[in-house]
Scaffold this active site. Structure first.
Site, PDB file in Angstrom:
ATOM      1  N   GLY A  19       1.037  -1.391  -0.003  1.00  9.51           N
ATOM      2  CA  GLY A  19       0.243  -0.164   0.232  1.00  9.51           C
ATOM      3  C   GLY A  19       1.097   1.404  -0.377  1.00  9.51           C
ATOM      4  N   THR A  20       0.091   2.486  -0.359  1.00  6.26           N
ATOM      5  CA  THR A  20       0.575   3.333  -0.258  1.00  6.26           C
ATOM      6  C   THR A  20      -0.055   4.631   0.040  1.00  6.26           C
ATOM      7  OG1 THR A  20       0.316   4.213  -2.544  1.00  6.26           O
ATOM      8  CG2 THR A  20       2.339   2.824  -2.621  1.00  6.26           C
ATOM      9  N   THR A  22      -0.361   9.488   1.396  1.00  3.42           N
ATOM     10  CA  THR A  22       0.724  10.552   1.559  1.00  3.42           C
ATOM     11  C   THR A  22       2.035  11.148   1.491  1.00  3.42           C
ATOM     12  OG1 THR A  22      -2.031  11.596   1.478  1.00  3.42           O
ATOM     13  CG2 THR A  22       0.192  12.907   1.989  1.00  3.42           C
ATOM     14  N   LYS A  41       6.973   0.155   7.376  1.00  4.01           N
ATOM     15  CA  LYS A  41       6.665   1.014   6.994  1.00  4.01           C
ATOM     16  C   LYS A  41       7.686   2.100   6.469  1.00  4.01           C
ATOM     17  CE  LYS A  41       3.060   3.600   8.691  1.00  4.01           C
ATOM     18  NZ  LYS A  41       2.104   4.091   9.763  1.00  4.01           N
ATOM     19  N   ASP A 135      -6.734   6.222  17.273  1.00  6.60           N
ATOM     20  CA  ASP A 135      -7.512   6.181  16.286  1.00  6.60           C
ATOM     21  C   ASP A 135      -7.757   4.699  16.012  1.00  6.60           C
ATOM     22  OD1 ASP A 135      -8.325   6.937  13.607  1.00  6.60           O
ATOM     23  OD2 ASP A 135      -6.192   6.599  12.929  1.00  6.60           O
TER      24      ASP A 135
END
Length: 756
Positions: A19-20, A22, A41, A135
């Site tokens: 995944g990518t 911002t 990551k 979160d």
């Protein structure tokens, strides 16, 4: 030198991009020198020179470093170089809860409760380390193929009590979080409840296109608990209370409430049913993850799903990504060391290259339940057992799992035909087997089984036990002779063992003139076993069926715990070394207890008792009698503490229910602490204290109850006297400690305890 956003850590080979976002990307990679698969990551290089973003990235690594739990993704290392920063994490084969909900729309309540419990235990570990996640959302809950859920992405975590920036995902943010208030565990409880609501209702509790409208709804709109099934109204209403002081104080407390509600609404086996139903929902998604497709073994890490694959990756959004909102920056608290590695978690390093035997690579142990009818009878049975998976050698797996289920078959075959002849008016009858893993590592798995009969003729009767110790290297159960040093499984060797168990020779707690002393014999362990040994990390646990040895039924089934230093000369030295050296004991400053202490265990809790304390078994409870008691075997007027494994129960001793006082007796407890054995603790009860405390490094709910003592048969009302109970409950491990005497030294026992 120009920095590139495609930089890679040396020593790792990328297998797949997961995944990518911002601010970074997540990849699946293999460590070159070990072959271990990890998730990495990366913070994009263009942000590495900006202190705010780099500080937030460091803060995430530091939060993972603080939190150790099987329900939280593990941190291996945090790197910081001239090219950028990277977090190396555990790789987990699974999918995000977000992906599951996108595919399913909603989950059945049992499945939603099962997912919530696992991730709440991850939050509980964070809260015990003074970390608030801030979160919690479906993208940050990983549903693994092992039948568990894990919490991921600590990119916005702060220490409890910090005000910090206002950060979170608006759909799940608590009212105080919108206002930038002090971070507290109750904030995470609110978000977790919102996610649970979404799981069972199929939509978020509040929905709006404008952020300010959503804020108003979270702060002022009624809690929509009526949109979820009635059995879970209570936990939704409590968990989403507008006032944080009205919510469960932290995730561990919430787990206790969840289990109580789940059992009441969906039965004792709600969790098994939940994971069974969830497996159907996640099976196709997990099968399409890069780890499975690559054959990489254990799999990927946390948060947002890579498009089109169903794979789970660590969230790459950082602060202010997507729907996250952020005001200000997170302060950095980790220092750069030598410009390369900030810190690593030495307690959970990537494993070394796998051994030559395949079965030692990725073994997993999960508790299962088998139900059915005893062949040739109409008697139902329910048997718990640990199941081992992860080996490609199917013959090896069959040998191991057949050994682990054999006690169920033996109990059913021995007792089922007789139970079928019992008076039908007492029924219906049901054969029960409970399994308790006493130690588990890469070499040995030792399990203790407790057999029982539901609606048995007399509620105080104790039934059989069994133990199985499996050598995982050889893939077989050890024979009784292999538990001992050479030549010890003999009548002479068993005489020595008898002297260690009963040094005063009072085998039923009374002088030998009443019950003559009877040394154990080798046949007691081999022919129709009456004595069983289980191996815990610090002690051997010996169970003796006194009735089968020829003593009166009043002697019952006895449990004895002997530290290894007291019996090492009698036991197989390789077995003791393998059990003690292969297990990491959490929550204790040193592994084995100091010499002169006696280990007493209930489930995952082991207390290290000084020599002046006495241990007496009382059904499913262990009674720890404090020093100074004139007759510790008859402890009515003495100070004592009770510990119990709450997963064990019987008709006479039902389990403890969190949120109430401790009974653990179908007939009600006597008011011994008030000096009134003739009165029962069945009057009015008032909770006078509720907080959290630490037991052996683990978090426990602590409550005090004032209970009125009333005559037998009276329920409620005031009585002639009262007692005060103190209760410590380790919800995630289902262990209870109760004290009614303000027993001196109990706090020290709990502080120095071992929680495995």
């Amino acid at each position: 030198m120009e920095l590139t956003d495609e930089w890679r850590l040396p020593g790792f080979t990328e297998l797949e991009q997961l995944g990518t976002g911002t601010f970074g990307r997540v990849v699946l990679a293999r460590q070159d020198n070990t072959g271990h698969v990890v998730a990495i990551k990366y913070l994009f290089s263009r942000f590495a020179a900006e202190p705010a973003y780099l500080a937030a990235f460091r803060q995430e690594a530091l939060a993972l470093h603080r939190v150790a739990s099987p329900h939280v993704v593990k941190l291996y290392e945090f790197f910081e170089t001239q090219q950028g920063a990277a977090i190396v994490m555990e790789a987990i084969n699974g999918v995000s809860l977000r992906a599951v909900l996108q595919a399913q729309g909603a989950l059945e309540p049992e499945a939603a409760l099962a997912v919530l419990k696992g991730s709440l235990l991850g939050l509980a570990a964070a809260h015990s380390a003074n970390v608030v996640h801030r979160d919690y959302k479906p993208a940050n809950v990983l549903v693994a193929d092992t039948g568990e859920s894990k919490l991921v992405d600590f990119g916005t975590a702060v220490l409890a009590g910090e005000r910090g920036p206002s950060v979170g995902t608006p759909a799940y943010m608590a009212p105080e979080q919108w206002a930038g208030g002090v971070a507290s565990p109750a904030t995470d409880v609110y978000a977790a409840t919102c996610v649970f609501f979404q799981c069972v209702a199929g939509h978020r509790p509040y929905e709006a296109e404008q952020t300010e409208v959503l804020r108003t709804l979270h702060e002022h709109a009624p809690i929509p608990f009526g949109e979820v099934p009635q059995p879970v109204h209570e936990i939704v209403a409590a968990g989403m209370a507008k006032d944080p002081s009205k919510r469960p104080v932290d995730a561990l407390t919430f787990v206790g409430e969840l289990e109580r509600v789940a059992r009441a609404g969906y039965g004792e086996d709600w969790e098994r049913k939940g994971w069974s139903r969830l497996a159907k929902a996640t099976g196709v998604l997990v099968a399409a993850t890069p780890l499975v497709l690559l054959g990489a073994g254990t799999a990927a890490a946390p948060g947002v799903a890579a498009a089109g694959t169903g794979a789970v990756a660590a969230s790459t959004g950082g602060i202010a990504a997507g729907l996250k909102i952020a005001i200000g920056v997170v302060a950095a608290t980790a220092a750069v060391v030598g410009g390369v590695v900030v810190f690593s978690d030495a307690s959970t390093p990537p494993p070394q290259p796998p051994p030559t035997t395949q079965q030692a690579v990725a073994l997993k142990v999960a508790m299962k339940t088998r139900t059915g009818t005893v062949p040739g009878t109409n008697i139902a049975y329910s048997g718990d057992y640990p199941e081992v998976t992860g080996s490609p050698d199917q013959a090896w797996l069959k040998r191991v799992n057949d050994a682990l289920t054999a006690p169920i078959d033996a109990w059913n075959g021995k007792t089922g035909p007789g139970a079928a002849q019992l008076e039908p008016e007492r029924g219906p009858y049901k054969l029960l087997t409970k399994a308790d893993v006493r130690s588990q590592n890469d070499r040995y798995l030792s399990v203790r089984y407790t057999h029982d009969l539901e609606n048995k003729p007399h509620p105080t009767w104790s039934y059989g036990r069994a133990t199985v110790t499996v050598d995982l290297k050889e893939g077989r159960a050890l024979t009784p002779a292999e538990l001992f040093a050479p030549g010890v499984l003999s009548d002479d060797g068993m005489r020595k063992l008898t002297e260690r168990i009963w040094p005063d020779k009072e085998q039923c707690g009374v002088p030998t003139s009443t019950f003559p002393y009877r040394p154990l014999r080798s046949a007691d362990l081999t022919d129709e076993p009456k004595v069983w040994l289980a191996f815990a990390p610090t002690a051997v646990e010996i169970t003796v069926n006194m009735t089968d040895l020829g003593f009166t039924t009043a002697c019952g089934v006895q449990d004895h715990t002997l530290p290894y230093d007291k019996v090492a000369d009698l036991l197989n030295p390789a077995l003791v070394d393998g059990v003690t050296s292969g297990t990491t004991v959490k929550g204790t400053p040193s592994a084995p207890p100091a010499q002169g202490l006696t280990d007493v265990s209930a489930g995952a809790l082991t207390l290290h008792l000084p020599k002046d304390w006495t241990v007496v078994s009382q059904g499913l409870e262990k009674v720890l009698v404090a020093p100074g008691c004139p007759d510790p075997k008859k402890y009515f007027n003495c100070k004592y503490v009770l510990i119990t494994d709450n997963t064990q129960q019987s008709a006479e001793q039902p389990p403890y229910r969190p949120g109430g006082f401790y009974r653990r007796s179908a007939g009600g407890r006597a008011c011994n602490a008030a000096g009134r054995k003739d009165l029962r603790q069945e009057g009015d009860a008032e909770r006078t204290a509720s907080t959290t405390e630490t037991v052996g490094g683990a978090k426990a709910t602590y409550e005090e109850w004032t209970i009125q003592c009333v005559p037998r048969g009276q329920t409620g009302g005031s009585g002639e006297t009262r007692v005060t109970q103190r209760i410590w409950f380790l919800a995630d491990r289902q262990v209870v400690v109760m004290d009614e005497w303000r027993t001196p030294g109990v706090e020290d026992l709990l502080r120095t305890a071992t929680v495995s």
